[in-house]
Design a protein around this motif. Structure first.
Motif, PDB file in Angstrom:
ATOM      1  N   GLY A 152      45.245 -22.269 -18.077  1.00  0.00           N
ATOM      2  CA  GLY A 152      43.885 -22.777 -18.163  1.00  0.00           C
ATOM      3  C   GLY A 152      43.288 -22.776 -19.551  1.00  0.00           C
ATOM      4  O   GLY A 152      42.121 -23.133 -19.721  1.00  0.00           O
ATOM      5  N   ILE A 153      44.072 -22.389 -20.579  1.00  0.00           N
ATOM      6  CA  ILE A 153      43.597 -22.336 -21.947  1.00  0.00           C
ATOM      7  C   ILE A 153      44.342 -23.377 -22.788  1.00  0.00           C
ATOM      8  O   ILE A 153      45.562 -23.468 -22.731  1.00  0.00           O
ATOM      9  N   LYS A 154      43.584 -24.134 -23.569  1.00  0.00           N
ATOM     10  CA  LYS A 154      44.173 -25.138 -24.448  1.00  0.00           C
ATOM     11  C   LYS A 154      44.769 -24.448 -25.673  1.00  0.00           C
ATOM     12  O   LYS A 154      44.055 -23.792 -26.448  1.00  0.00           O
ATOM     13  N   CYS A 155      46.095 -24.582 -25.869  1.00  0.00           N
ATOM     14  CA  CYS A 155      46.786 -23.884 -26.954  1.00  0.00           C
ATOM     15  C   CYS A 155      47.440 -24.876 -27.910  1.00  0.00           C
ATOM     16  O   CYS A 155      48.009 -25.882 -27.486  1.00  0.00           O
ATOM     17  N   THR A 156      47.381 -24.559 -29.195  1.00  0.00           N
ATOM     18  CA  THR A 156      48.048 -25.391 -30.177  1.00  0.00           C
ATOM     19  C   THR A 156      49.564 -25.334 -29.997  1.00  0.00           C
ATOM     20  O   THR A 156      50.117 -24.301 -29.598  1.00  0.00           O
ATOM     21  N   THR A 157      50.236 -26.436 -30.284  1.00  0.00           N
ATOM     22  CA  THR A 157      51.699 -26.469 -30.268  1.00  0.00           C
ATOM     23  C   THR A 157      52.253 -26.365 -31.685  1.00  0.00           C
ATOM     24  O   THR A 157      53.444 -26.555 -31.904  1.00  0.00           O
ATOM     25  N   ALA A 158      51.381 -26.045 -32.659  1.00  0.00           N
ATOM     26  CA  ALA A 158      51.827 -25.887 -34.045  1.00  0.00           C
ATOM     27  C   ALA A 158      52.635 -24.609 -34.221  1.00  0.00           C
ATOM     28  O   ALA A 158      53.324 -24.441 -35.238  1.00  0.00           O
ATOM     29  N   ALA A 159      52.552 -23.699 -33.257  1.00  0.00           N
ATOM     30  CA  ALA A 159      53.329 -22.463 -33.285  1.00  0.00           C
ATOM     31  C   ALA A 159      53.950 -22.256 -31.906  1.00  0.00           C
ATOM     32  O   ALA A 159      53.362 -22.658 -30.897  1.00  0.00           O
ATOM     33  N   PRO A 160      55.125 -21.637 -31.839  1.00  0.00           N
ATOM     34  CA  PRO A 160      55.786 -21.424 -30.540  1.00  0.00           C
ATOM     35  C   PRO A 160      54.950 -20.543 -29.619  1.00  0.00           C
ATOM     36  O   PRO A 160      54.227 -19.653 -30.081  1.00  0.00           O
ATOM     37  N   LEU A 161      55.070 -20.788 -28.330  1.00  0.00           N
ATOM     38  CA  LEU A 161      54.432 -19.933 -27.339  1.00  0.00           C
ATOM     39  C   LEU A 161      55.346 -18.748 -27.054  1.00  0.00           C
ATOM     40  O   LEU A 161      56.546 -18.908 -26.849  1.00  0.00           O
ATOM     41  N   VAL A 162      54.767 -17.556 -27.071  1.00  0.00           N
ATOM     42  CA  VAL A 162      55.531 -16.321 -26.884  1.00  0.00           C
ATOM     43  C   VAL A 162      54.942 -15.551 -25.708  1.00  0.00           C
ATOM     44  O   VAL A 162      53.716 -15.510 -25.534  1.00  0.00           O
ATOM     45  N   ASP A 163      55.825 -14.948 -24.893  1.00  0.00           N
ATOM     46  CA  ASP A 163      55.342 -14.106 -23.794  1.00  0.00           C
ATOM     47  C   ASP A 163      54.462 -13.000 -24.358  1.00  0.00           C
ATOM     48  O   ASP A 163      54.871 -12.274 -25.271  1.00  0.00           O
ATOM     49  N   ILE A 164      53.274 -12.853 -23.802  1.00  0.00           N
ATOM     50  CA  ILE A 164      52.325 -11.888 -24.347  1.00  0.00           C
ATOM     51  C   ILE A 164      52.837 -10.462 -24.226  1.00  0.00           C
ATOM     52  O   ILE A 164      52.489  -9.584 -25.028  1.00  0.00           O
TER      53      ILE A 164
END
Length: 206
Positions: A11-23
């Motif tokens: 539900g949160i808009k996240c930039t794709t300029a950096a990889p998504l990592v498991d919190i």
């Protein structure tokens, strides 16, 4: 669902300029000197805003320990996010991470503001429908008041204390109140923090 360089995560808009990592992979630094408290609500409002979102990636070192972004991580956890944008510095470890962490926070502390321009920007955005109170600008009307320089000296500090109830206690041993001290230079800000600290109070600068 993507949106021109962004992806929606929990539900949160996240930039794709950096990889998504498991919190869960991101490790807070155990000796982090920066205190996070009431500003987390404003961070969450920033992340939840569909026109802004999570644009500032968390920075981690080669050991997955946070060097910048402890507040963003906590806000993301409270919003139920499972992944967050991260920049990983694979060549940074140990002492280098600690030095960068302290230096980056210090640079932010030393930065000053042109309060007249800041208020002008906020007023313009609010006229266009932006609710800037959600980002902790609810007291900006105080800048309509003239600052008394006194004795011909410029840069005198003017203090404002809120009349609200105490905010949630962040420290052991007493209630916590908001105090705003308006300064005109990093030097004055540092002198104000030092003076208040010498009186025995804990100080959190924004």
């Amino acid at each position: 669902m993507t949106d021109e360089g962004y992806v929606w995560v929990d539900g949160i808009k996240c930039t794709t300029a950096a990889p998504l990592v498991d919190i869960d992979r991101i490790i807070p630094y155990e000796n982090n000197t920066k205190i996070h408290g009431s500003e987390l609500e404003f961070l969450k409002n920033l992340l939840k805003n569909p026109e802004i979102g999570f644009r500032d990636p968390i920075e981690i070192d080669g050991d997955d320990i946070i060097v910048q972004g402890h507040g963003r991580r906590q806000a993301a956890i409270e919003l139920g996010m499972t992944k967050v944008p991260c920049i990983k510095y694979t060549d940074m470890h140990g002492d280098a991470s600690a030095a960068y962490r302290l230096a980056a926070n210090r640079v932010g502390e030393l930065a000053g503001y042109d309060f007249d321009l800041q208020k002008m920007e906020i007023d313009a955005l609010e006229e266009k429908g932006w609710d800037m109170q959600q980002f902790s600008f609810e007291d900006m009307s105080m800048f309509d008041e003239p600052i008394d320089a006194g004795d011909g000296e410029s840069g005198q500090m003017v203090e404002y204390i809120t009349e609200d109830e105490p905010i949630e206690d962040q420290y052991e041993g007493g209630e916590t109140y908001k105090l705003m001290v308006i300064c005109h230079s990093p030097r004055e800000r540092n002198e104000a923090v030092e003076a208040i600290t010498e009186l025995g109070y804990n100080v959190q600068t924004l």
